[in-house]
Design a protein around this motif. Structure first.
Motif, short mmCIF file in Angstrom:
data_model
loop_
_atom_site.label_atom_id
_atom_site.label_comp_id
_atom_site.label_asym_id
_atom_site.label_seq_id
_atom_site.Cartn_x
_atom_site.Cartn_y
_atom_site.Cartn_z
N CYS A 21 43.82 83.17 21.18
CA CYS A 21 43.47 84.57 20.96
C CYS A 21 42.76 85.16 22.18
CB CYS A 21 42.60 84.71 19.72
SG CYS A 21 43.52 84.50 18.18
N ALA A 22 41.91 84.38 22.81
CA ALA A 22 41.21 84.87 24.00
C ALA A 22 42.19 85.12 25.14
CB ALA A 22 40.14 83.87 24.43
N VAL A 23 43.09 84.19 25.37
CA VAL A 23 44.06 84.33 26.46
C VAL A 23 45.01 85.50 26.22
CG1 VAL A 23 46.02 83.19 27.58
CG2 VAL A 23 43.91 81.91 27.16
N LEU A 24 45.44 85.65 24.98
CA LEU A 24 46.40 86.71 24.65
C LEU A 24 45.74 88.04 24.30
CD1 LEU A 24 48.88 84.56 22.56
CD2 LEU A 24 49.17 85.37 24.91
N GLU A 25 44.41 88.07 24.33
CA GLU A 25 43.63 89.26 24.02
C GLU A 25 43.94 89.80 22.63
OE1 GLU A 25 44.34 91.89 27.31
OE2 GLU A 25 42.98 90.77 28.61
N VAL A 26 43.84 88.90 21.66
CA VAL A 26 44.07 89.22 20.25
C VAL A 26 42.79 88.87 19.48
CG1 VAL A 26 45.38 88.55 18.19
CG2 VAL A 26 46.54 88.76 20.38
N ALA A 27 42.35 89.75 18.62
CA ALA A 27 41.19 89.45 17.78
C ALA A 27 41.57 88.36 16.78
CB ALA A 27 40.71 90.70 17.06
N ARG A 28 40.73 87.34 16.66
CA ARG A 28 41.02 86.27 15.70
C ARG A 28 41.15 86.82 14.29
NH1 ARG A 28 36.76 81.72 16.15
NH2 ARG A 28 35.56 83.32 17.18
N SER A 29 40.33 87.79 13.95
CA SER A 29 40.41 88.35 12.60
C SER A 29 41.78 88.99 12.35
CB SER A 29 39.29 89.37 12.38
OG SER A 29 39.40 90.44 13.32
N SER A 30 42.35 89.61 13.37
CA SER A 30 43.68 90.20 13.24
C SER A 30 44.74 89.13 13.03
CB SER A 30 44.04 91.02 14.48
OG SER A 30 43.15 92.09 14.62
#
Length: 62
Positions: A21-30
């Motif tokens: 999620c950090a690498v792909l810039e995605v919120a974990r909650s999403s």
């Protein structure tokens, strides 16, 4: 093209959800919300083939 959430789902065992999620810039909650509400393959098949019974989908006669 695979969406980011599906990519995370496919690779989370090797790299971990937090890192992906950090690498792909995605919120974990999403990601977790997407995972909770996405339809399963069985539900998807049932929507596509409403005329078929459950046993017909499994290859058995009713």
């Amino acid at each position: 093209m695979t969406n980011r959430f599906q990519f995370i789902e496919d690779h989370h065992r090797a790299w971990g959800v937090k890192r992906l999620c950090a690498v792909l810039e995605v919120a974990r909650s999403s990601f977790y919300k997407w995972r909770a509400v996405r339809p399963t393959a069985g539900v998807h098949a049932a929507r596509l083939l409403p005329c078929c019974g459950r046993n017909q989908l499994a290859g058995r006669k009713e």
